[in-house]
Design an enzyme around this catalytic site. Structure first.
Site, PDB file in Angstrom:
ATOM      1  N   ARG A  50       1.083  22.252  -5.233  1.00 40.44           N
ATOM      2  CA  ARG A  50       0.268  21.060  -5.538  1.00 40.44           C
ATOM      3  C   ARG A  50       0.937  20.189  -6.599  1.00 40.44           C
ATOM      4  NH1 ARG A  50      -4.189  21.515  -8.592  1.00 40.44           N
ATOM      5  NH2 ARG A  50      -4.572  23.661  -7.958  1.00 40.44           N
ATOM      6  N   TYR A 101      -8.082  -4.764   2.841  1.00 39.05           N
ATOM      7  CA  TYR A 101      -8.351  -3.720   3.839  1.00 39.05           C
ATOM      8  C   TYR A 101      -9.771  -3.180   3.653  1.00 39.05           C
ATOM      9  CZ  TYR A 101      -8.297   0.790   6.097  1.00 39.05           C
ATOM     10  OH  TYR A 101      -8.635   1.868   6.869  1.00 39.05           O
ATOM     11  N   ASP A 173      -1.332  -4.346  -2.771  1.00 39.07           N
ATOM     12  CA  ASP A 173      -1.161  -3.552  -1.555  1.00 39.07           C
ATOM     13  C   ASP A 173      -0.082  -4.244  -0.730  1.00 39.07           C
ATOM     14  OD1 ASP A 173      -1.332  -2.461   1.015  1.00 39.07           O
ATOM     15  OD2 ASP A 173      -3.451  -1.945   0.756  1.00 39.07           O
ATOM     16  N   LYS A 198       1.935   2.965   8.006  1.00 41.75           N
ATOM     17  CA  LYS A 198       2.220   1.773   8.805  1.00 41.75           C
ATOM     18  C   LYS A 198       3.731   1.563   8.917  1.00 41.75           C
ATOM     19  CE  LYS A 198      -2.292   1.046   9.008  1.00 41.75           C
ATOM     20  NZ  LYS A 198      -2.897   2.071   8.133  1.00 41.75           N
TER      21      LYS A 198
HETATM   22  N1  PLP Z   1      -3.981  -0.763   3.097  1.00 48.21           N
HETATM   23  C1  PLP Z   1      -3.864  -1.490   4.212  1.00 48.21           C
HETATM   24  C2  PLP Z   1      -3.433  -2.904   4.118  1.00 48.21           C
HETATM   25  C3  PLP Z   1      -4.189  -0.920   5.450  1.00 48.21           C
HETATM   26  O1  PLP Z   1      -4.066  -1.665   6.557  1.00 48.21           O
HETATM   27  C4  PLP Z   1      -4.626   0.435   5.508  1.00 48.21           C
HETATM   28  C5  PLP Z   1      -4.986   1.074   6.800  1.00 48.21           C
HETATM   29  O2  PLP Z   1      -5.164   0.410   7.799  1.00 48.21           O
HETATM   30  C6  PLP Z   1      -4.743   1.141   4.326  1.00 48.21           C
HETATM   31  C7  PLP Z   1      -4.396   0.535   3.136  1.00 48.21           C
HETATM   32  C8  PLP Z   1      -5.227   2.571   4.321  1.00 48.21           C
HETATM   33  O3  PLP Z   1      -4.164   3.415   4.629  1.00 48.21           O
HETATM   34  P1  PLP Z   1      -4.322   4.856   5.362  1.00 48.21           P
HETATM   35  O4  PLP Z   1      -4.919   4.574   6.700  1.00 48.21           O
HETATM   36  O5  PLP Z   1      -2.937   5.378   5.380  1.00 48.21           O
HETATM   37  O6  PLP Z   1      -5.253   5.654   4.509  1.00 48.21           O
END
Ligand code: PLP
Length: 361
Positions: A50, A101, A173, A198
Site C-alpha cells: 500500500r 466532469y 483536470d 482516457k
Molecule cells: N475527469 C474527466 C475529465 C473525466 O472525463 C473523467 C471520466 O470520465 C474523470 C475525471 C474520472 O476518471 P475515472 O473514470 O478514471 O475515475
C-alpha cells in the site's frame, strides 16, 4: 528518480519514450516489469504494497516528466479527484467549473450536503466571473479545460496567477488536453489531475488516475492520503498506462488532426445545430437538431464509431451525455460527445455521415 529534472531539456516525444525506464545496464529489461507484490523484505523504503510499487513508480516518473512535476497514481481519476478535495479543510470554499466532469460535481455536491465544504459554481470560460468568486473564504479553484462535455476553455495563466495571488490552490483536470496540448503547471497551476483511464492509457483497457504537482507540501499530503485511504492503482493498470504513454503524442496528434477534419466536414450537415470544438484535442461535441431522440438515433446508427461512454481510446466512440441523469441540466439534451480516435478519417466521416443522414429532415 521521481522528479522531472532528468528530462527537463528533452522534448515531449522523447520524454514519452524514455522516461520511467530501468537503468541501461547489461541484461536489464528495457521496460519496468510488472512487479506483483503485497509485501517487501523489511529494511527498505517501501515495505508494504500500500506504500509503493516499482511499476507505479515507473508510470509516475514518466507522467511527472511529461507534466513537469511529481506524480502520485491512484485507482481511478475519481480517486485522484476525491483525494485533492479531501485536502480542503472543513468550512472552506471550493470554486469549481459548472461544467466539469459530472463525477467531480457529484463529489463536490456530496461534500457540501454533508456540511464539510461550500461550493461555488462558475462558468470557467468567463474569466471575470471566476476572478470575482476568489474571495478570502476560497481554498481551492477547480478548473477543467476544456470542460467535459461543453468544451469551454479557461484562461489558465490568468486564473492560476489570480488564484496564487489570492492564496487559493489551483487545480486543473488535464484529462482532455493531455500534456501534449497543454502543461498547466507551466501555466501557473498548483496541481494537475488526470483520468489516466482516457488518453494517457489510451486503449480503453485500464481504469487509473493521477495527481501531479511541483509543490512538495501537496505531493506529501497526497502520497499520505493514498497510503492511509488506500485508493491504490492496480499494478497491471499502471503498467498498461505506462505502455500507453509511450505513444501518447502520436495518438493525440492523430486524434486531433482527425477531429479538426471532421469538424470541417460536419459543420454543414443539416442534422447538426452546433459544433463545439476548442480548436485542439480529439473531443468534439455535436448538438443534434431534434434533441434527445435524434441524438439517440445518431448514437445507435453508427457501425464504426462505438456507442460507449468514456473517451481517449484509439477507437472512436460517441454518446449522448444527458443519458446520464447526473449530467448538469445546462448541457443540451441533444449534445453528442465524440471521442475521435486514430482510424482513417474518411472511414470515420462516411460512418458519421450515414448516422447523421438517419435523422429525419
Ligand atoms: N475527469 C474527466 C475529465 C473525466 O472525463 C473523467 C471520466 O470520465 C474523470 C475525471 C474520472 O476518471 P475515472 O473514470 O478514471 O475515475
Amino acid at each position: 528518480m521521481t522528479t522531472s529534472d532528468a528530462h527537463a531539456e528533452l522534448r515531449l516525444p522523447t520524454v514519452a519514450v524514455k522516461a520511467g525506464r530501468p537503468e541501461v545496464q547489461p541484461d536489464q529489461p528495457l521496460n519496468e516489469p510488472l512487479v506483483m507484490a503485497s509485501t517487501y523484505v523489511a529494511g527498505g523504503a517501501v515495505e508494504y504494497g500500500r506504500y509503493g510499487n516499482p511499476t507505479w513508480a515507473a508510470f509516475e516518473t514518466a507522467l511527472g516528466a511529461l507534466e513537469g512535476g511529481r506524480a502520485v497514481s491512484f485507482a481511478s481519476g475519481m480517486a485522484a479527484i476525491s483525494t485533492i478535495l479531501d485536502l480542503v479543510a472543513p468550512g472552506e470554499t471550493v470554486v469549481a467549473a459548472r461544467h466539469c466532469y459530472q463525477g467531480a460535481l457529484v463529489q463536490l455536491a456530496s461534500l457540501e450536503q454533508r456540511g464539510l465544504i461550500k461550493v461555488v459554481l462558475v462558468d470557467i470560460d468567463d474569466t471575470d466571473q471566476v476572478l470575482a468568486a476568489l474571495n478570502d473564504d476560497v481554498a481551492l479553484l477547480w478548473i477543467e479545460s476544456p470542460t467535459n462535455p461543453a468544451l469551454e476553455v479557461a484562461d489558465l495563466p490568468v486564473l492560476c496567477a489570480a488564484a496564487r495571488e489570492a492564496g487559493v490552490t489551483s487545480v486543473v483536470d488535464n484529462t482532455f488536453a493531455t500534456p501534449v496540448v497543454q502543461r498547466p503547471l507551466d501555466l501557473g497551476a498548483d496541481v494537475v489531475v488526470h483520468s489516466a483511464t482516457k488518453y494517457l492509457a489510451g486503449h480503453s483497457d485500464a481504469v487509473i488516475g493521477a495527481v501531479v504537482t511541483r509543490r512538495d507540501d501537496i505531493w506529501r499530503a497526497v502520497d499520505e492520503k493514498r497510503r492511509t485511504m488506500g485508493a491504490l492503482p492496480g499494478t497491471l493498470e499502471a503498467w498498461l498506462a505506462l505502455r500507453g504513454l509511450r505513444t501518447l503524442h502520436l495518438r493525440v496528434e492523430r486524434a486531433q488532426s482527425n477531429a479538426q477534419e471532421l469538424v470541417r466536414r460536419v459543420a454543414q450537415h443539416r442534422a447538426v445545430d452546433r459544433v463545439r470544438y476548442p480548436g485542439f484535442g480529439g473531443i468534439v461535441a455535436l448538438e443534434i437538431a431534434g434533441g434527445a431522440g435524434a441524438a439517440d438515433l445518431v448514437s445507435a446508427s453508427t457501425r464504426l464509431w462505438v456507442h460507449a461512454t468514456s473517451l481517449g481510446g484509439v477507437e472512436s466512440s460517441l454518446e449522448r451525455r444527458r443519458r446520464w441523469t447526473s449530467e448538469p441540466l445546462t448541457i443540451p439534451e441533444g449534445l453528442v460527445r465524440l471521442s475521435v480516435g486514430i482510424e482513417d478519417v474518411d472511414d470515420l466521416w462516411s460512418d458519421l455521415q450515414q448516422a447523421l443522414d438517419a435523422v429525419p429532415g
